[in-house]
Design a protein around this motif. Sequence first.
Motif, mmCIF file in Angstrom:
data_model
loop_
_atom_site.group_PDB
_atom_site.id
_atom_site.type_symbol
_atom_site.label_atom_id
_atom_site.label_comp_id
_atom_site.label_asym_id
_atom_site.label_seq_id
_atom_site.Cartn_x
_atom_site.Cartn_y
_atom_site.Cartn_z
ATOM 1 N N ALA A 187 0.850 -1.225 0.087
ATOM 2 C CA ALA A 187 -0.125 0.036 -0.049
ATOM 3 C C ALA A 187 0.867 1.001 -0.190
ATOM 4 O O ALA A 187 0.580 2.276 -0.731
ATOM 5 C CB ALA A 187 -0.807 0.069 1.151
ATOM 6 N N MET A 188 1.791 1.189 0.706
ATOM 7 C CA MET A 188 2.801 2.277 0.940
ATOM 8 C C MET A 188 3.394 2.783 -0.565
ATOM 9 O O MET A 188 3.880 3.813 -0.980
ATOM 10 C CB MET A 188 3.821 2.087 1.967
ATOM 11 N N ALA A 189 3.828 1.543 -1.286
ATOM 12 C CA ALA A 189 4.451 1.437 -2.425
ATOM 13 C C ALA A 189 3.568 2.352 -3.603
ATOM 14 O O ALA A 189 3.920 2.929 -4.778
ATOM 15 C CB ALA A 189 4.814 0.221 -2.881
ATOM 16 N N GLN A 190 2.166 2.207 -3.169
ATOM 17 C CA GLN A 190 1.305 2.934 -4.360
ATOM 18 C C GLN A 190 1.178 4.438 -3.828
ATOM 19 O O GLN A 190 0.290 4.963 -4.816
ATOM 20 C CB GLN A 190 -0.064 1.972 -3.826
ATOM 21 N N SER A 191 1.678 4.893 -2.943
ATOM 22 C CA SER A 191 1.562 6.333 -2.594
ATOM 23 C C SER A 191 2.784 6.962 -2.466
ATOM 24 O O SER A 191 3.890 6.484 -2.083
ATOM 25 C CB SER A 191 0.686 6.471 -1.287
ATOM 26 N N SER A 192 2.986 8.254 -2.627
ATOM 27 C CA SER A 192 4.262 9.023 -2.546
ATOM 28 C C SER A 192 3.970 10.387 -2.146
ATOM 29 O O SER A 192 2.967 11.032 -2.416
ATOM 30 C CB SER A 192 5.117 9.008 -3.710
ATOM 31 N N VAL A 193 5.041 11.048 -1.290
ATOM 32 C CA VAL A 193 4.784 12.656 -0.826
ATOM 33 C C VAL A 193 5.812 13.120 -1.521
ATOM 34 O O VAL A 193 7.083 12.509 -1.254
ATOM 35 C CB VAL A 193 4.556 12.577 0.462
ATOM 36 N N ASN B 227 -8.423 11.666 -9.390
ATOM 37 C CA ASN B 227 -7.997 11.583 -10.908
ATOM 38 C C ASN B 227 -8.424 10.423 -11.690
ATOM 39 O O ASN B 227 -8.361 9.171 -10.826
ATOM 40 C CB ASN B 227 -6.432 11.744 -11.090
ATOM 41 N N GLY B 228 -8.633 10.310 -12.857
ATOM 42 C CA GLY B 228 -9.035 9.143 -13.558
ATOM 43 C C GLY B 228 -9.228 9.490 -15.117
ATOM 44 O O GLY B 228 -8.720 10.303 -15.648
ATOM 45 N N GLY B 229 -9.754 8.345 -15.786
ATOM 46 C CA GLY B 229 -9.817 8.376 -17.299
ATOM 47 C C GLY B 229 -10.705 9.694 -17.574
ATOM 48 O O GLY B 229 -10.756 10.106 -18.693
ATOM 49 N N PHE B 230 -11.611 10.068 -16.515
ATOM 50 C CA PHE B 230 -12.480 11.050 -16.881
ATOM 51 C C PHE B 230 -11.752 12.372 -16.701
ATOM 52 O O PHE B 230 -12.409 13.591 -16.951
ATOM 53 C CB PHE B 230 -13.818 11.147 -15.788
ATOM 54 N N GLY B 231 -10.654 12.422 -16.237
ATOM 55 C CA GLY B 231 -10.035 13.856 -15.815
ATOM 56 C C GLY B 231 -9.560 14.038 -14.498
ATOM 57 O O GLY B 231 -9.435 12.857 -13.751
ATOM 58 N N GLY C 98 1.523 15.129 -2.910
ATOM 59 C CA GLY C 98 1.343 13.545 -2.914
ATOM 60 C C GLY C 98 0.383 12.792 -3.701
ATOM 61 O O GLY C 98 -0.805 13.546 -4.214
ATOM 62 N N VAL C 99 0.532 11.508 -4.156
ATOM 63 C CA VAL C 99 -0.456 10.852 -4.894
ATOM 64 C C VAL C 99 -0.513 9.570 -4.359
ATOM 65 O O VAL C 99 0.360 9.131 -3.996
ATOM 66 C CB VAL C 99 -0.182 11.006 -6.581
ATOM 67 N N GLU C 100 -1.949 8.945 -4.417
ATOM 68 C CA GLU C 100 -1.940 7.595 -4.106
ATOM 69 C C GLU C 100 -2.890 6.859 -5.230
ATOM 70 O O GLU C 100 -3.667 7.367 -5.712
ATOM 71 C CB GLU C 100 -3.082 7.438 -2.712
ATOM 72 N N ASP C 101 -2.397 5.863 -5.587
ATOM 73 C CA ASP C 101 -2.887 5.042 -6.587
ATOM 74 C C ASP C 101 -3.969 4.387 -6.030
ATOM 75 O O ASP C 101 -3.852 3.329 -5.028
ATOM 76 C CB ASP C 101 -1.828 3.969 -7.406
ATOM 77 N N LEU C 102 -5.326 4.404 -6.503
ATOM 78 C CA LEU C 102 -6.471 3.644 -6.148
ATOM 79 C C LEU C 102 -6.778 2.594 -6.657
ATOM 80 O O LEU C 102 -7.889 1.815 -6.426
ATOM 81 C CB LEU C 102 -7.666 4.766 -5.668
ATOM 82 N N GLY C 103 -6.112 2.241 -7.719
ATOM 83 C CA GLY C 103 -6.367 1.262 -8.664
ATOM 84 C C GLY C 103 -7.509 1.310 -9.495
ATOM 85 O O GLY C 103 -8.317 2.217 -9.400
#
Length: 348
Positions: free
Chosen positions: A17-23, A113-117, A60-65
Amino acid sequence: MKKSLIALAVLAASGAAMAQSSVTLFGVVDATYAYGSGSVSNKSQLTNSGYNSSRLGFRGVEDLGGGLSASFWLEAGVNNDNGTGGVTNTNNQAATSTGGGLTFNRRSTVSLNGGFGEVRLGRDYTPQFWNLTVFDPFGTNGVGTTQTLNSSLGGPTTVRASNAIGYFLPGNLGGFYGQAQYYMGENNSGTPNKKDGNGLALRAGYANGPINAAIAFSETKFLTGNIKSWNLGGQYDLGVAKIMAHYSNDDIKNGNEGTGFLIGGLIPVGAGEVRLAYSTYKIDTVGADPRSNKIALGYVHNLSKRTALYTTFARVSNKNGAAQALNGSVTAANRNSTGYDFGIRHSF
């Protein structure tokens, strides 16, 4: 043994989970010696942000899948010449501007954020500001800043808006881009100024290859008169130089109207870049129509990707009662003013 395996599994899941986010911590420290001369008084000062705005930020950004991500951006203006923070405005109305401490006055947003913008909430640049800064060789920083910003009648939301709900188009539209923003003054209902600081702004553009062009519209509501602004700008990269221009109009309902334009360019020279611009802004009034014209010339020398030395010269001429002055000097109506910047910028 079973408990150990469970603990390892929890740690592994936590690590994934930590690998999917960064600050990221980032910033700019820009120190400027600025001198301004006018017909009434001159001023000499050590200030900041002559090339890029001094700032300290966290993002920072977190990948939600599933193609979704969440992100945040907190960015504070820094006056590194005296250690204070920049001023801010809490509800898009000039009377509430406060500052001095470290506040995230430049940007304070959270996004999905996503494919919608992207949907972005918080304090941010307004769409109507982007064309003024993107298509200004000086990036609306320092003594060379376009007169379409210095003289603007656009009001408190000329640059940023608080309490904003924004939407950005996705970046896979073949060069087309755009955004919409609604911002709120957050006044109580049942009062005459209940809509003060409320506004709506739109921007659309196209960037592909050497071309970048955009147009923007906005309206901000005030009891004293709604302010409608629109501008358009463009840039063309010739390889040996980038030429750019923009046109701006600000109209106060039952009040004054301001119009102006800029034309300029960026010319690479070895490890540096020459910047030049001519800008003008005229205010249409019942009587005389004050106008300020500015010429600006600058050079930036890059010592590295993060550190640069720069210098800028600018001169503004005033007509029909205008009294614009540079770098804190004071000049009488219809008189000229001259300014110089010398500085160093370091980014991290």
